[in-house]
Design a protein around this motif. Structure first.
Motif, PDB file in Angstrom:
ATOM      1  N   GLY A 121     -12.669 -63.108  58.520  1.00  0.00           N
ATOM      2  CA  GLY A 121     -13.093 -62.847  59.904  1.00  0.00           C
ATOM      3  C   GLY A 121     -13.773 -64.018  60.581  1.00  0.00           C
ATOM      4  N   GLU A 122     -14.753 -63.675  61.435  1.00  0.00           N
ATOM      5  CA  GLU A 122     -15.504 -64.701  62.151  1.00  0.00           C
ATOM      6  C   GLU A 122     -16.346 -65.485  61.141  1.00  0.00           C
ATOM      7  N   LYS A 123     -16.210 -66.796  61.156  1.00  0.00           N
ATOM      8  CA  LYS A 123     -16.898 -67.601  60.145  1.00  0.00           C
ATOM      9  C   LYS A 123     -18.054 -68.355  60.784  1.00  0.00           C
ATOM     10  N   PHE A 124     -19.268 -68.030  60.369  1.00  0.00           N
ATOM     11  CA  PHE A 124     -20.426 -68.792  60.835  1.00  0.00           C
ATOM     12  C   PHE A 124     -20.735 -69.866  59.794  1.00  0.00           C
ATOM     13  N   VAL A 125     -21.031 -71.067  60.270  1.00  0.00           N
ATOM     14  CA  VAL A 125     -21.462 -72.134  59.364  1.00  0.00           C
ATOM     15  C   VAL A 125     -22.893 -72.517  59.724  1.00  0.00           C
ATOM     16  N   ILE A 126     -23.777 -72.407  58.734  1.00  0.00           N
ATOM     17  CA  ILE A 126     -25.190 -72.720  58.911  1.00  0.00           C
ATOM     18  C   ILE A 126     -25.528 -73.881  57.983  1.00  0.00           C
ATOM     19  N   THR A 127     -26.196 -74.891  58.509  1.00  0.00           N
ATOM     20  CA  THR A 127     -26.629 -75.988  57.643  1.00  0.00           C
ATOM     21  C   THR A 127     -28.151 -75.966  57.545  1.00  0.00           C
ATOM     22  N   VAL A 128     -28.644 -76.320  56.366  1.00  0.00           N
ATOM     23  CA  VAL A 128     -30.091 -76.324  56.123  1.00  0.00           C
ATOM     24  C   VAL A 128     -30.504 -77.708  55.615  1.00  0.00           C
ATOM     25  N   GLY A 129     -31.475 -78.304  56.305  1.00  0.00           N
ATOM     26  CA  GLY A 129     -32.026 -79.586  55.850  1.00  0.00           C
ATOM     27  C   GLY A 129     -31.385 -80.780  56.522  1.00  0.00           C
ATOM     28  N   ASP A 130     -32.174 -81.852  56.607  1.00  0.00           N
ATOM     29  CA  ASP A 130     -31.738 -83.049  57.326  1.00  0.00           C
ATOM     30  C   ASP A 130     -30.515 -83.713  56.699  1.00  0.00           C
ATOM     31  N   CYS A 131     -30.360 -83.593  55.406  1.00  0.00           N
ATOM     32  CA  CYS A 131     -29.190 -84.213  54.760  1.00  0.00           C
ATOM     33  C   CYS A 131     -27.902 -83.573  55.253  1.00  0.00           C
ATOM     34  N   ALA A 132     -27.927 -82.269  55.478  1.00  0.00           N
ATOM     35  CA  ALA A 132     -26.722 -81.565  55.941  1.00  0.00           C
ATOM     36  C   ALA A 132     -26.418 -81.910  57.403  1.00  0.00           C
ATOM     37  N   LEU A 133     -27.426 -82.418  58.111  1.00  0.00           N
ATOM     38  CA  LEU A 133     -27.209 -82.789  59.514  1.00  0.00           C
ATOM     39  C   LEU A 133     -26.497 -84.134  59.626  1.00  0.00           C
ATOM     40  N   ASN A 134     -26.993 -85.126  58.891  1.00  0.00           N
ATOM     41  CA  ASN A 134     -26.428 -86.472  59.072  1.00  0.00           C
ATOM     42  C   ASN A 134     -26.396 -87.289  57.773  1.00  0.00           C
ATOM     43  N   GLY A 135     -26.543 -86.643  56.650  1.00  0.00           N
ATOM     44  CA  GLY A 135     -26.567 -87.364  55.376  1.00  0.00           C
ATOM     45  C   GLY A 135     -27.980 -87.647  54.895  1.00  0.00           C
ATOM     46  N   GLY A 136     -28.958 -87.609  55.837  1.00  0.00           N
ATOM     47  CA  GLY A 136     -30.373 -87.781  55.486  1.00  0.00           C
ATOM     48  C   GLY A 136     -30.633 -88.991  54.607  1.00  0.00           C
ATOM     49  N   LEU A 137     -31.385 -88.774  53.553  1.00  0.00           N
ATOM     50  CA  LEU A 137     -31.761 -89.867  52.646  1.00  0.00           C
ATOM     51  C   LEU A 137     -30.545 -90.509  51.988  1.00  0.00           C
ATOM     52  N   PHE A 138     -29.467 -89.755  51.936  1.00  0.00           N
ATOM     53  CA  PHE A 138     -28.292 -90.232  51.195  1.00  0.00           C
ATOM     54  C   PHE A 138     -27.213 -90.813  52.098  1.00  0.00           C
ATOM     55  N   LYS A 139     -27.511 -90.993  53.365  1.00  0.00           N
ATOM     56  CA  LYS A 139     -26.446 -91.316  54.317  1.00  0.00           C
ATOM     57  C   LYS A 139     -25.766 -92.669  54.049  1.00  0.00           C
ATOM     58  N   ASP A 140     -26.459 -93.587  53.388  1.00  0.00           N
ATOM     59  CA  ASP A 140     -25.857 -94.895  53.132  1.00  0.00           C
ATOM     60  C   ASP A 140     -25.138 -94.962  51.787  1.00  0.00           C
ATOM     61  N   SER A 141     -25.135 -93.858  51.073  1.00  0.00           N
ATOM     62  CA  SER A 141     -24.488 -93.862  49.759  1.00  0.00           C
ATOM     63  C   SER A 141     -22.965 -93.921  49.903  1.00  0.00           C
TER      64      SER A 141
END
Ligand code: SF4
Length: 165
Positions: free
Chosen positions: A108-128
């Protein structure tokens, strides 16, 4: 996360105030879930590469202080039983396929929820080299819950604002 902890310490309300806030948020959350989802909002969680602290806070929403199940929110093992996909961490290359397959299995209708800064833009790991970045590089995100990590109360508050909108 460690830098944040050292800078601001572990900030939370005294137990009584916390309980009162959670009860007020939860009462409203239950009302919304009863109206929109027939009393049950089910979430399948996928960790695509987090440090584990976001999961720790999510798990805390089910402990005896918060007990989010009594408000109609539960975490389920199968995506086929879920109303929403909740994702933590940056999208690491080895979790890309699992994330896509889990999303496709939601009915059915699919909601996607992200939690934490890493899920937003890679956070601390974005340059990996092993990270593709935020979840929105792969899926359309309906709700982002900010923080590193967000507290259980923050998670409940954002969930309520999203579902009530
Ligand atoms: S947002 Fe912070 S707590 Fe959450 S996975 Fe990333 S580093 Fe860990």
């Amino acid at each position: 996360m460690i830098k944040n902890r050292l800078r601001q310490g572990i900030v939370d309300l005294p137990r009584q105030e916390l309980t009162a806030e959670v009860e007020a948020l939860g009462k409203e959350l239950k009302r919304v879930i009863d109206r929109r989802f027939k009393g049950s909002f089910q979430i399948r969680e996928v960790d695509t590469g987090s440090c584990g602290a976001c999961e720790s806070e999510i798990i805390s929403t089910t402990n005896p202080i918060y007990d989010i199940q009594r408000f109609g929110v539960s975490f389920v093992a199968s995506p086929k039983h879920a109303d929403a996909l909740l994702v933590t961490g940056p999208v690491s290359r080895n979790m890309l396929l699992a994330l896509q397959k889990t999303y496709e299995a939601l009915p059915g209708e699919k909601f996607v929820i992200t939690v934490g800064d890493c899920a937003l833009n890679g956070g601390l790991f974005k340059d990996s080299y092993y990270t593709l970045g935020g979840v929105d590089k792969v899926l359309k995100v309906d709700l982002h819950i900010p923080g590193c990590p967000p507290s259980p109360t923050t998670i409940i508050r954002h969930l309520l604002a999203f579902l009530a909108a």
